[in-house]
Design a protein around this motif. Structure first.
Motif, PDB file in Angstrom:
ATOM      1  N   GLU A 124       0.837  -1.205   0.000  1.00  0.00           N
ATOM      2  CA  GLU A 124       0.000   0.000   0.000  1.00  0.00           C
ATOM      3  C   GLU A 124       0.869   1.252   0.000  1.00  0.00           C
ATOM      4  O   GLU A 124       0.589   2.219  -0.717  1.00  0.00           O
ATOM      5  N   ARG A 135       0.736   3.977  -3.001  1.00  0.00           N
ATOM      6  CA  ARG A 135       0.295   5.344  -2.716  1.00  0.00           C
ATOM      7  C   ARG A 135       1.412   6.351  -2.930  1.00  0.00           C
ATOM      8  O   ARG A 135       1.165   7.491  -3.342  1.00  0.00           O
ATOM      9  N   GLY A 194       1.470   7.004  -6.499  1.00  0.00           N
ATOM     10  CA  GLY A 194       0.340   7.858  -6.824  1.00  0.00           C
ATOM     11  C   GLY A 194       0.608   9.316  -6.490  1.00  0.00           C
ATOM     12  O   GLY A 194       0.237  10.218  -7.248  1.00  0.00           O
ATOM     13  N   SER A 195       1.286   9.560  -5.371  1.00  0.00           N
ATOM     14  CA  SER A 195       1.607  10.931  -4.974  1.00  0.00           C
ATOM     15  C   SER A 195       2.583  11.568  -5.959  1.00  0.00           C
ATOM     16  O   SER A 195       2.464  12.755  -6.292  1.00  0.00           O
ATOM     17  N   PRO A 228       2.901   9.297   2.121  1.00  0.00           N
ATOM     18  CA  PRO A 228       2.337   9.489   0.778  1.00  0.00           C
ATOM     19  C   PRO A 228       1.312  10.622   0.726  1.00  0.00           C
ATOM     20  O   PRO A 228       1.319  11.425  -0.210  1.00  0.00           O
ATOM     21  N   SER A 229       0.457  10.717   1.740  1.00  0.00           N
ATOM     22  CA  SER A 229      -0.531  11.802   1.781  1.00  0.00           C
ATOM     23  C   SER A 229       0.160  13.153   1.956  1.00  0.00           C
ATOM     24  O   SER A 229      -0.221  14.154   1.337  1.00  0.00           O
ATOM     25  N   HIS A 277       1.684  14.228  -1.317  1.00  0.00           N
ATOM     26  CA  HIS A 277       0.585  14.677  -2.171  1.00  0.00           C
ATOM     27  C   HIS A 277       0.216  16.126  -1.835  1.00  0.00           C
ATOM     28  O   HIS A 277       0.086  16.989  -2.724  1.00  0.00           O
TER      29      HIS A 277
END
Length: 272
Positions: A145, A149, A152-153, A248-249, A252
């Motif tokens: 995960e 992620r 994705g970021s 990751p958040s 982002h």
């Protein structure tokens, strides 16, 4: 009588649930970690199965003494022997230490690099699994995960592709490069400005502003220069994640915050 039996059963059931939860908490793996980046990784991968005890917090040079008194036999994860020493761990015989590297092969500032940190995360997974093999499948899912992620970021960061930024930071440049930014970095002038000699700095920054170029700095930027840049509307501070953050958040959010800084109030030389 039936009501009394029902109440007794409810009481027994509630007691079982409470004791089970208490036992679950007691079953957590307690792990002390040296570097703040390792704290972020261990917290994400370990999830509720691991109680992470950070030994260091961020400071200007990523080094510092231990923050907590460790019990004898404490389980510790460190990047390498130098990292353990920087965390105040001298007598290693009193602890169970897992060194992820011997030594860590690149500059510690590269730990934030999306091409580096997944490999470190894999070694954190290995360390946790050796101490807690029954939860290996869970840790493996969390690692997967994290990697997905993080990718994705970085893809979100592509909104900054081909955007020109002036890098005054000490470590954020690798994240700007990962997003595809065009990097300007006045190396010769920075050597002087980093020492507090700001001759020509205002003219340079005004020139960047006139071209629509935003200046990015971070916590590795020397304090005097950092204070100077913090007062300018055409500068953006790239933050460090707190130890409780989901990296990751956080990454982002940093990419989007920089993008919004650029487009909400365009600098003179930049078109919407």
């Amino acid at each position: 009588m039936a009501i009394k039996k029902l109440c007794a059963l409810i009481f027994i059931g509630a007691t079982f649930i409470i004791s089970s939860k208490a036992g679950y908490c007691d079953d957590k793996l307690n792990v002390s970690v040296t570097h703040p980046w390792l704290a972020l990784l261990a917290t994400f991968i370990g999830g509720p199965e691991v109680n992470v005890i950070p030994l260091r917090i961020w400071n200007s040079n990523d080094r510092g003494k231990a923050l907590k008194q460790l019990e004898q036999g404490a389980k510790i994860i460190a990047l390498d022997e130098n990292d353990a020493s920087a965390s105040g761990i001298k007598d290693t015989n009193n602890f169970v230490i897992k060194y992820l590297y011997s030594p860590f092969p690149v500059n510690v500032k590269l730990l934030s690099d999306p091409s580096v940190i997944p490999f470190v995360a894999q070694r954190v997974l290995t360390a946790l699994s050796e101490w807690d093999p029954q939860n290996y499948p869970y840790y493996q899912r969390r690692l997967a995960e994290f990697q997905a992620r993080l990718s994705g970021s970085v893809l979100v960061g592509q909104v900054l592709k081909e955007v020109t930024v002036c890098d005054f930071g000490g470590s954020c440049g690798i994240l700007l490069q990962a997003a595809g930014c065009k990097i300007l970095r006045p190396e010769e002038q920075l050597e002087r400005w980093n020492k507090g000699n700001f001759s020509g700095l205002r003219d340079y920054l005004d020139g960047m502003k006139a071209q629509g170029v935003i200046t990015v700095y971070d916590d590795d930027t020397p304090n005097a220069l950092k204070r100077y840049l913090s007062g300018r509307s055409d500068s953006f501070k790239w933050e460090r994640p707190t130890l409780e953050r989901d990296y990751p958040s956080f990454l982002h959010e940093q990419y989007i915050s920089l993008w919004q800084k650029i487009i909400v109030k365009p600098l003179p030389g930049r078109k919407r």
